[in-house]
Motif scaffolding. Sequence first.
Motif: not given
Length: 170
Positions: A54, A56, A58, A112
């Motif tokens: 995961s 959040s 880039q 994500g």
Amino acid sequence: MFKKLKLTDYIILAFIIIALSVGFLAISKKKNFSNLPIEKETKIMFDVFFRGISLSAQSVPFKPGDDAFITIRNVPYTKLKINAAEGRPRMAFVPSKNKHGYEFVEDISTPGLFDFIVRLEDKAKKTPDGYVAGGNKIKMGIPVVIEGELYKYQGVISNIFEVQDDKEEK
């Protein structure tokens, strides 16, 4: 001297003797494990597959050229250099109208969430049973934890190959 010893003293003495003998047997069995003949020492690269990371932001956590601390089978190993890192969004199989019936597309239901393949380089001993690095067998499917300054992820070894040195080719 032995007349002053009580039953509890004998029990404690028995436990000490048992503990020492178990420790001796464990050490002797561990030494027998590593008696495989070494064919040669070589440089290997192995890919570690990380599923469902995961993010959040880039930014990619794995950067080629960085050092990362490696733990193999829950045993801390060493820092290794990251040679390459490739990430892509989580993929899913969906039905399609082509002759195969299914296709691979980006899974929009899990934004994500990414899958990564990180290539690491190490020196290993080649044995008839495979490669051994730092006392750890390096085989596909073995769990690996990679830890950097800002991350710690668990994956599995998905590919192993030997690196030919330029010196050996000449």
